[in-house]
Design a protein around this motif. Structure first.
Motif, PDB file in Angstrom:
ATOM      1  N   ASP A   1     106.298  13.519  59.755  1.00  0.00           N
ATOM      2  CA  ASP A   1     107.678  13.329  60.197  1.00  0.00           C
ATOM      3  C   ASP A   1     107.983  14.394  61.256  1.00  0.00           C
ATOM      4  OD1 ASP A   1     110.299  12.572  60.437  1.00  0.00           O
ATOM      5  OD2 ASP A   1     110.960  13.592  58.595  1.00  0.00           O
ATOM      6  N   ILE A   2     107.640  14.083  62.503  1.00  0.00           N
ATOM      7  CA  ILE A   2     107.778  15.044  63.593  1.00  0.00           C
ATOM      8  C   ILE A   2     109.148  14.898  64.245  1.00  0.00           C
ATOM      9  CG2 ILE A   2     106.811  15.856  65.770  1.00  0.00           C
ATOM     10  CD1 ILE A   2     105.004  16.299  63.343  1.00  0.00           C
ATOM     11  N   LYS A   3     109.946  15.941  64.189  1.00  0.00           N
ATOM     12  CA  LYS A   3     111.335  15.866  64.628  1.00  0.00           C
ATOM     13  C   LYS A   3     111.523  16.093  66.126  1.00  0.00           C
ATOM     14  CE  LYS A   3     113.064  15.125  60.544  1.00  0.00           C
ATOM     15  NZ  LYS A   3     113.639  13.791  60.240  1.00  0.00           N
ATOM     16  N   SER A   4     110.600  16.850  66.754  1.00  0.00           N
ATOM     17  CA  SER A   4     110.774  17.195  68.165  1.00  0.00           C
ATOM     18  C   SER A   4     109.425  17.576  68.765  1.00  0.00           C
ATOM     19  CB  SER A   4     111.741  18.380  68.307  1.00  0.00           C
ATOM     20  OG  SER A   4     111.164  19.545  67.715  1.00  0.00           O
ATOM     21  N   VAL A   5     109.408  17.702  70.088  1.00  0.00           N
ATOM     22  CA  VAL A   5     108.191  18.144  70.771  1.00  0.00           C
ATOM     23  C   VAL A   5     107.813  19.553  70.306  1.00  0.00           C
ATOM     24  CG1 VAL A   5     107.221  18.791  73.016  1.00  0.00           C
ATOM     25  CG2 VAL A   5     108.528  16.662  72.781  1.00  0.00           C
ATOM     26  N   HIS A   6     108.817  20.389  70.097  1.00  0.00           N
ATOM     27  CA  HIS A   6     108.549  21.749  69.617  1.00  0.00           C
ATOM     28  C   HIS A   6     107.907  21.716  68.221  1.00  0.00           C
ATOM     29  CE1 HIS A   6     109.054  26.087  69.308  1.00  0.00           C
ATOM     30  NE2 HIS A   6     109.573  25.912  68.105  1.00  0.00           N
ATOM     31  N   HIS A   7     108.390  20.813  67.384  1.00  0.00           N
ATOM     32  CA  HIS A   7     107.824  20.635  66.049  1.00  0.00           C
ATOM     33  C   HIS A   7     106.368  20.179  66.153  1.00  0.00           C
ATOM     34  CE1 HIS A   7     108.341  18.620  61.813  1.00  0.00           C
ATOM     35  NE2 HIS A   7     107.649  19.739  61.757  1.00  0.00           N
TER      36      HIS A   7
ATOM     37  N   ASN B   1     115.532   9.992  65.341  1.00  0.00           N
ATOM     38  CA  ASN B   1     114.834  10.372  64.114  1.00  0.00           C
ATOM     39  C   ASN B   1     113.583  11.217  64.375  1.00  0.00           C
ATOM     40  OD1 ASN B   1     116.637   8.912  62.435  1.00  0.00           O
ATOM     41  ND2 ASN B   1     115.561   7.010  62.952  1.00  0.00           N
ATOM     42  N   GLY B   2     113.269  11.412  65.650  1.00  0.00           N
ATOM     43  CA  GLY B   2     112.102  12.220  65.969  1.00  0.00           C
ATOM     44  C   GLY B   2     111.125  11.481  66.858  1.00  0.00           C
ATOM     45  N   LEU B   3     109.859  11.911  66.841  1.00  0.00           N
ATOM     46  CA  LEU B   3     108.830  11.316  67.672  1.00  0.00           C
ATOM     47  C   LEU B   3     108.163  10.151  66.937  1.00  0.00           C
ATOM     48  CD1 LEU B   3     109.325  13.963  69.223  1.00  0.00           C
ATOM     49  CD2 LEU B   3     106.852  14.123  69.597  1.00  0.00           C
TER      50      LEU B   3
END
Length: 313
Positions: free
Chosen positions: A219-225, A260-262
Motif C-alpha cells: 500500500d504505497i501512499k506516495s513517491v516518497h513512500h 489512495n496512493g500509487l
C-alpha cells in the motif's frame, strides 16, 4: 592504530564516524559513484575527470568542485610517509565499483604500499547486511582489527575487472563471478550488475522490476513512500536517494498517482506479466562503464547479455 597509514573511505559519513572514534590518521574521502555513467580505464587523467564531470552535471545536476577533488586526491601524491593504505568499502555494487576504481588509481600512480580491505556486510548476530557507518563502535573497530591484506592476485583481479567494466563486452565479467578472492561480496555484485540491464522479456532491469512489484504488493501512499521501500529492499546495489529518484521517475509510465496512493496501470501489469518489452519506451540510457545499457539486454535463458536487436549488427 598506526599513525603511518592512509585511510580511504567510501564517503563523508564514514570519514566523520572514524574521526568520532578517534582515528587520527590521514583520511582520503572518495566521493564518486562509478557504478553509473561512462568510465575509461585511465582514472589518473584529465579525460576521465572531464567525462565524469559532464555525466554528473547532465544526469544529476551535480557540479564537481575540481579544486576540492584535486586537493583530496593529492593525498595519494605523498604516500612515501605511509606504511600502508586501508580501503574502507562495503558489500554492495556501488561500493565495489568505486573500490575497483580506487585500486586502479593506486596502481596507475605506481604506488606499491600494502593495501588492506575493511569491508562490511554480514555481521554476526545481525539479520540484515550492514554498511560501515551502521556498525557500532565495537563492531567497526573489530572490522578494522581483522582487516584483510590484498594479495597480488587480488589487485590483478581488480585491475582486470576495472578494464572489463570500462570495455564494451560485460559478458567477460561472468567467469569472474566464480573466481575466489579476498573480495567476498564481489560475486554478488557482478551478478547484480549484469541483472540491471533490461531483461529481454519486458525491457526492465531487476531494480525496475522490483520497484513495480513493491507498488503491486504494498500500500504505497506516495513517491516518497516508494523511495523508502526501494532503498530498504535493494539487495546488493547500495544506491542512494538520488539514483532511485531518477529510476522511479523513469518508471512513471507504469503507475498512476491517485488519492489512495500509487497504483500500477495497464502498462505496469503488462510489464510484470512480460507481455511487452518496454526498454525503448522507458529510454533509460544510463551508461555502465563502457556500455550504454540500452545496447544490451539480459537473457534469462542464456544467462548472459545479448545485443539489443537494433544493435545486433
Amino acid at each position: 592504530m598506526s599513525e603511518n597509514c592512509l585511510h580511504i573511505t567510501n564517503g563523508s559519513a564514514l570519514t566523520d564516524y572514524l574521526r568520532e572514534l578517534d582515528f587520527k590518521e590521514d583520511i582520503l574521502t572518495w566521493q564518486e559513484m562509478l557504478c553509473e555513467g561512462p568510465t575509461i580505464p585511465a582514472i589518473n587523467s584529465d579525460e576521465f575527470f572531464n567525462i565524469r564531470t559532464k555525466f554528473l552535471k547532465k544526469y544529476y545536476d551535480i557540479e564537481v568542485d575540481r579544486s576540492a577533488l584535486i586537493r583530496e586526491l593529492s593525498k595519494l601524491d605523498k604516500v612515501e610517509k605511509y606504511d600502508e593504505i586501508n580501503l574502507w568499502f562495503e558489500y554492495d555494487l556501488f561500493c565495489h565499483i568505486n573500490l575497483l576504481g580506487v585500486i586502479n588509481l593506486i596502481h596507475q600512480k605506481e604506488i606499491k604500499k600494502p593495501l588492506y580491505l575493511i569491508c562490511s556486510g554480514r555481521v554476526e548476530g545481525e539479520k540484515s547486511l550492514k554498511g560501515l557507518p551502521e556498525l557500532s563502535p565495537a563492531q567497526l573497530k573489530s572490522h578494522y582489527k581483522n582487516k584483510i591484506r590484498l594479495t597480488k592476485d587480488d589487485i590483478d583481479l581488480a585491475i582486470a575487472l576495472w578494464r572489463t567494466y570500462c570495455g564494451k563486452d560485460h559478458n567477460i565479467l561472468k567467469p569472474y563471478i566464480v573466481k575466489e578472492s579476498s573480495f567476498k561480496y564481489m560475486s554478488n555484485c557482478l551478478k547484480a550488475h549484469l541483472q540491471r540491464f533490461p531483461y529481454q522479456n519486458n525491457g526492465l532491469g531487476i531494480i525496475e522490476q522490483n520497484i513495480l512489484k513493491i507498488i503491486k504488493e504494498n500500500d504505497i501512499k506516495s513517491v516518497h513512500h516508494l523511495l523508502g521501500y526501494a532503498l530498504n529492499y535493494q539487495g546488493y546495489y547500495g544506491f542512494g536517494d538520488t539514483q532511485f529518484h531518477r529510476i522511479i521517475e523513469k518508471l512513471s509510465i507504469f503507475y498512476d498517482i491517485t488519492q489512495n496512493g500509487l497504483m500500477l496501470n495497464r502498462k505496469g501489469h503488462e510489464a510484470l506479466f512480460n507481455r511487452h518489452n518496454y526498454a525503448s519506451e522507458i529510454n533509460n540510457d544510463m551508461y555502465y562503464g563502457g556500455v550504454n545499457r540500452l545496447e544490451y539486454q539480459f537473457s534469462i535463458e542464456q544467462n548472459k547479455l545479448v545485443k539489443t536487436i537494433v544493435n545486433a549488427n
